[in-house]
Every structure is written in structure tokens, then in C-alpha cells.
Design an enzyme around this catalytic site. Structure first.
Site, PDB file in Angstrom:
ATOM      1  N   ARG A 188       3.037   4.778  -5.483  1.00 44.06           N
ATOM      2  CA  ARG A 188       3.500   5.510  -6.436  1.00 44.06           C
ATOM      3  C   ARG A 188       4.451   5.148  -7.441  1.00 44.06           C
ATOM      4  O   ARG A 188       4.261   5.598  -8.611  1.00 44.06           O
ATOM      5  CB  ARG A 188       4.293   6.652  -5.673  1.00 44.06           C
ATOM      6  N   ASN A 227      -2.914  -0.097   8.013  1.00 46.57           N
ATOM      7  CA  ASN A 227      -2.878  -0.586   6.549  1.00 46.57           C
ATOM      8  C   ASN A 227      -4.016  -1.516   5.995  1.00 46.57           C
ATOM      9  O   ASN A 227      -4.625  -1.754   5.254  1.00 46.57           O
ATOM     10  CB  ASN A 227      -1.728  -1.458   5.955  1.00 46.57           C
ATOM     11  N   ARG A 269      13.358   5.852   5.938  1.00 41.11           N
ATOM     12  CA  ARG A 269      11.961   5.624   5.132  1.00 41.11           C
ATOM     13  C   ARG A 269      12.165   6.224   3.770  1.00 41.11           C
ATOM     14  O   ARG A 269      12.858   7.329   3.776  1.00 41.11           O
ATOM     15  CB  ARG A 269      10.852   6.755   5.867  1.00 41.11           C
ATOM     16  N   GLU A 302      18.636   7.553  15.087  1.00 36.03           N
ATOM     17  CA  GLU A 302      19.035   8.437  14.005  1.00 36.03           C
ATOM     18  C   GLU A 302      18.138   8.277  12.802  1.00 36.03           C
ATOM     19  O   GLU A 302      17.848   6.995  12.649  1.00 36.03           O
ATOM     20  CB  GLU A 302      20.533   8.268  13.294  1.00 36.03           C
ATOM     21  N   ASP A 356       8.415   2.530   1.932  1.00 40.74           N
ATOM     22  CA  ASP A 356       7.329   3.184   1.497  1.00 40.74           C
ATOM     23  C   ASP A 356       7.241   3.395  -0.151  1.00 40.74           C
ATOM     24  O   ASP A 356       8.681   3.942  -0.633  1.00 40.74           O
ATOM     25  CB  ASP A 356       7.033   4.542   2.395  1.00 40.74           C
ATOM     26  N   HIS A 372       3.921  -3.552  -5.269  1.00 37.06           N
ATOM     27  CA  HIS A 372       4.076  -4.414  -3.944  1.00 37.06           C
ATOM     28  C   HIS A 372       5.102  -5.555  -4.512  1.00 37.06           C
ATOM     29  O   HIS A 372       6.227  -6.036  -3.728  1.00 37.06           O
ATOM     30  CB  HIS A 372       2.940  -5.052  -3.432  1.00 37.06           C
ATOM     31  N   ARG A 374      -6.853  -0.344   4.236  1.00 34.88           N
ATOM     32  CA  ARG A 374      -6.950  -0.219   2.583  1.00 34.88           C
ATOM     33  C   ARG A 374      -7.893  -1.072   2.162  1.00 34.88           C
ATOM     34  O   ARG A 374      -8.289  -2.030   2.787  1.00 34.88           O
ATOM     35  CB  ARG A 374      -5.624  -0.517   2.049  1.00 34.88           C
ATOM     36  N   SER A 417      -0.564  -1.586  11.242  1.00 33.57           N
ATOM     37  CA  SER A 417      -2.174  -1.669  11.809  1.00 33.57           C
ATOM     38  C   SER A 417      -3.029  -0.817  11.175  1.00 33.57           C
ATOM     39  O   SER A 417      -4.282  -1.407  10.885  1.00 33.57           O
ATOM     40  CB  SER A 417      -2.041  -1.113  13.295  1.00 33.57           C
ATOM     41  N   LEU A 462       6.807   8.760  10.879  1.00 33.14           N
ATOM     42  CA  LEU A 462       7.091   7.467  11.258  1.00 33.14           C
ATOM     43  C   LEU A 462       5.872   6.649  11.132  1.00 33.14           C
ATOM     44  O   LEU A 462       6.025   5.373  11.274  1.00 33.14           O
ATOM     45  CB  LEU A 462       7.571   7.530  12.831  1.00 33.14           C
ATOM     46  N   SER A 463       4.721   7.187  10.935  1.00 26.03           N
ATOM     47  CA  SER A 463       3.485   6.268  10.691  1.00 26.03           C
ATOM     48  C   SER A 463       3.519   5.137  11.876  1.00 26.03           C
ATOM     49  O   SER A 463       3.206   4.101  11.536  1.00 26.03           O
ATOM     50  CB  SER A 463       3.613   5.829   9.269  1.00 26.03           C
TER      51      SER A 463
HETATM   52  C1  IPE Z   1       3.897   3.110   6.341  1.00 27.45           C
HETATM   53  O1  IPE Z   1       3.616   3.422   5.001  1.00 27.45           O
HETATM   54  C2  IPE Z   1       3.641   1.610   6.562  1.00 27.45           C
HETATM   55  C3  IPE Z   1       4.751   0.806   5.800  1.00 27.45           C
HETATM   56  C4  IPE Z   1       5.408   1.077   4.961  1.00 27.45           C
HETATM   57  C5  IPE Z   1       4.116  -0.765   5.937  1.00 27.45           C
HETATM   58  P1  IPE Z   1       1.924   4.126   4.765  1.00 27.45           P
HETATM   59  O2  IPE Z   1       2.075   4.557   3.373  1.00 27.45           O
HETATM   60  O3  IPE Z   1       0.888   3.218   5.356  1.00 27.45           O
HETATM   61  O4  IPE Z   1       1.965   5.388   5.844  1.00 27.45           O
HETATM   62  P2  IPE Z   1       1.290   6.925   5.539  1.00 27.45           P
HETATM   63  O5  IPE Z   1      -0.374   6.388   5.605  1.00 27.45           O
HETATM   64  O6  IPE Z   1       1.690   7.406   4.233  1.00 27.45           O
HETATM   65  O7  IPE Z   1       1.728   7.499   6.654  1.00 27.45           O
HETATM   66  C1  IPE Z   2       4.549   0.997   1.062  1.00 36.53           C
HETATM   67  O1  IPE Z   2       4.047   1.307   0.034  1.00 36.53           O
HETATM   68  C2  IPE Z   2       3.662  -0.349   1.287  1.00 36.53           C
HETATM   69  C3  IPE Z   2       2.973  -0.698   2.346  1.00 36.53           C
HETATM   70  C4  IPE Z   2       2.382   0.382   3.132  1.00 36.53           C
HETATM   71  C5  IPE Z   2       2.252  -1.910   2.505  1.00 36.53           C
HETATM   72  P1  IPE Z   2       2.463   2.110  -0.447  1.00 36.53           P
HETATM   73  O2  IPE Z   2       1.805   1.341  -0.809  1.00 36.53           O
HETATM   74  O3  IPE Z   2       2.378   2.972   0.853  1.00 36.53           O
HETATM   75  O4  IPE Z   2       3.035   3.148  -1.427  1.00 36.53           O
HETATM   76  P2  IPE Z   2       2.483   4.726  -1.580  1.00 36.53           P
HETATM   77  O5  IPE Z   2       2.879   5.391  -0.393  1.00 36.53           O
HETATM   78  O6  IPE Z   2       0.920   4.587  -1.873  1.00 36.53           O
HETATM   79  O7  IPE Z   2       3.215   5.177  -2.823  1.00 36.53           O
HETATM   80 MG    MG Z   3       2.565   4.693   1.472  1.00 45.35          MG
END
Ligand code: IPE
Ligand code: IPE
Ligand code: MG
Length: 242
Positions: free
Chosen positions: A19, A63, A183, A202, A15, A32, A66, A61, A190-191
Site C-alpha cells: 500500500r 506469501n 501489527r 498483548e 505489513d 519492500h 504471490r 508460508s 495475526l495471519s
Molecule cells: C502477513 O502479512 C505476513 C507478513 C507481514 C510477512 P500479509 O500481508 O501476508 O497478510 P494478509 O494476507 O493481509 O493476512
Molecule cells: C508486508 O507488506 C510485507 C510482506 C508480506 C512480505 P505487504 O506486501 O503485505 O503490503 P500490503 O499489505 O500489500 O500493503
Molecule cells: Mg499485507
């Protein structure tokens, strides 16, 4: 480090790509792309540590919610990496596996997934499991549905169902439960990742954005894991051994 202290299965919620890009005034897709480079570093570190199973949460699932541009960027990045980088993983004796609802991807990406899986099927050094369009709840609902159907056909007795039998119906059934879930990005949740499988896992939350993740972060996580005491509900032996 004693071999027993090395986790067999590490799972990573990668994650912080958004940002990372935002902090640099770049479009999200650049985050990405940089995240894909971090995947390579993570795989390398896992291989040199002797990890046997590495699961990477690349696309949930949820994502799919977006915007279409970001989803398209993510899927084309996945397609590119599968097409061009799987050979390198194959040379390193890595087996690729996938969990998630792959039916939601287009034919092109699904073909790359099949190719990667077939090419690397016999590799034995490490299994790299990519979680794509993955949601733990969806996987559990699918399992429950199959059980209910089998019960309606009279093939199983619901009263005799065991945890093992339920676990066998999940997409993760061929893999051991994760010993460690990491994470990045500082978020502590855990999303919808491996909810059943993480009952005694752990957890480690690291305050680094995924594109900045490197071998030193991985090594620090493994060292931290080695110092943890896993009890699984039991009373620890006063002599130290469980
Ligand atoms: C969790 O991250 C999914 C992946 C890293 C692929 P997200 O960025 O989608 O999770 P939330 O929305 O912050 O919980
Ligand atoms: C994780 O990075 C990658 C995926 C969820 C595909 P994010 O795109 O969620 O990054 P943030 O949380 O917006 O920083
Ligand atoms: Mg994220």
C-alpha cells in the site's frame, strides 16, 4: 519507566509495504525496499529500549502464493540484507535466529542464513528472530507429526503429554513467548503468526504503513504496553500487585 514494564520479547507483523508503494505510484518492490529501512529503525529502537528478543515476520508460508516476480524480489532483498547488513548487527552484539520452513529457499539464501546464524551465535545483547517462510500452523503440524511418530515408536505416552513438551517441539522453543505483538498498516489479524506462542500476548495494531514505521512509533508502543495489566487468567490483587 520501571524495568519490569519493558517487554522482554516483541514480535512485529511488518505489513503495508504494498500500500505504501501504491500510494506513491511506485512498484511494490520499492515498498519492500523502504520496508527494509524500517527494519533497521525498528532494530535500533528495540536495542535502545533494552528488548531482549525481537521477532520480525518478514515472509509467511502463504506469501509464496504471490506472483513469482514479487517472491523473487523479496528473496533477493533478503539475500542482499543478510549479505551486507549482518556485520553491523554482529558489531551491535545481536544474535540472529530464524524460524520458518527455510528448505523452500534456494541454496544461496540458505547459505546466507547459515552464515548469519554462525557469525552471531555467541552474541548476547538481543536475539533478532526473522520469521521467513513461516506459518504457525505448519510449525504445529510438524510438532504433532513428531509426537505421533515418537508415540508409535513407544517412546512417549500420549496420555501424559504436557503443554511444555508440545512447546518444546516448536521452532520457537528456545525463545520466550512474545509479550507484545505489533501489527502495522491498520489490519487487525495475526495471519498465521505465532498462534501457539501468543496465547497471552498483548496485541497492538498501529495505523501506520510499515515503511513509515520509526523510533517514535516504537517508543509509543512500549509506553502503551507499560500501562497494561497482564492477568494470565488470575484475579488481580486488590492492592495492585498480581
Ligand atoms: C502477513 O502479512 C505476513 C507478513 C507481514 C510477512 P500479509 O500481508 O501476508 O497478510 P494478509 O494476507 O493481509 O493476512
Ligand atoms: C508486508 O507488506 C510485507 C510482506 C508480506 C512480505 P505487504 O506486501 O503485505 O503490503 P500490503 O499489505 O500489500 O500493503
Ligand atoms: Mg499485507
Amino acid at each position: 519507566m520501571a524495568p519490569a514494564a519493558v517487554p522482554r520479547h516483541v514480535a512485529v507483523i511488518m505489513d503495508g509495504n504494498g500500500r505504501w508503494a501504491k500510494a506513491r505510484g511506485k512498484p511494490v518492490v520499492m515498498g519492500h525496499r523502504a520496508g527494509a529501512e524500517a527494519v533497521r529503525r525498528c532494530v535500533k529502537a528495540a536495542l535502545s529500549t533494552g528488548i531482549r528478543f525481537l521477532t520480525l515476520y518478514a515472509f509467511s508460508s502463504e506469501n509464496w502464493k504471490r506472483n513469482t516476480g514479487e517472491v523473487a524480489d523479496l528473496t533477493s532483498l533478503l539475500r542482499f540484507y543478510l549479505r551486507h547488513k549482518v556485520a553491523e548487527l554482529h558489531e551491535q552484539n545481536v544474535r540472529l535466529e530464524f524460524i520458518g520452513d527455510l528448505t523452500r529457499f534456494d541454496d544461496g539464501l540458505r547459505a546466507e542464513i547459515d552464515r548469519a546464524r554462525t557469525l552471531t551465535a555467541r552474541n548476547g545483547r538481543m536475539t533478532l528472530i526473522l520469521a521467513l517462510s513461516y506459518g504457525a500452523r505448519q510449525d504445529m503440524v510438524m510438532a504433532a507429526r513428531r509426537l505421533a511418530e515418537a508415540a508409535m515408536r513407544g517412546e512417549i505416552d500420549p496420555a501424559r503429554m504436557t503443554e511444555e513438551e508440545f512447546g518444546d517441539l516448536l521452532q520457537t522453543s528456545a525463545f520466550p513467548d512474545p509479550d507484545l505483538i505489533v501489527r502495522t498498516s491498520g489490519e487487525q489479524r495475526l495471519s498465521n503468526f505465532l498462534l501457539w506462542e501468543s496465547a497471552y500476548t498483548e496485541l497492538a495494531f498501529v495505523d501506520v504503513l510499515w515503511p513509515d514505521f520509526d523510533e517514535s512509533h516504537f517508543a509509543a508502543l512500549i509506553a502503551d504496553y507499560a500501562g497494561r495489566e497482564r492477568r494470565f487468567g488470575k484475579r488481580p490483587d486488590p492492592d495492585g500487585a498480581l
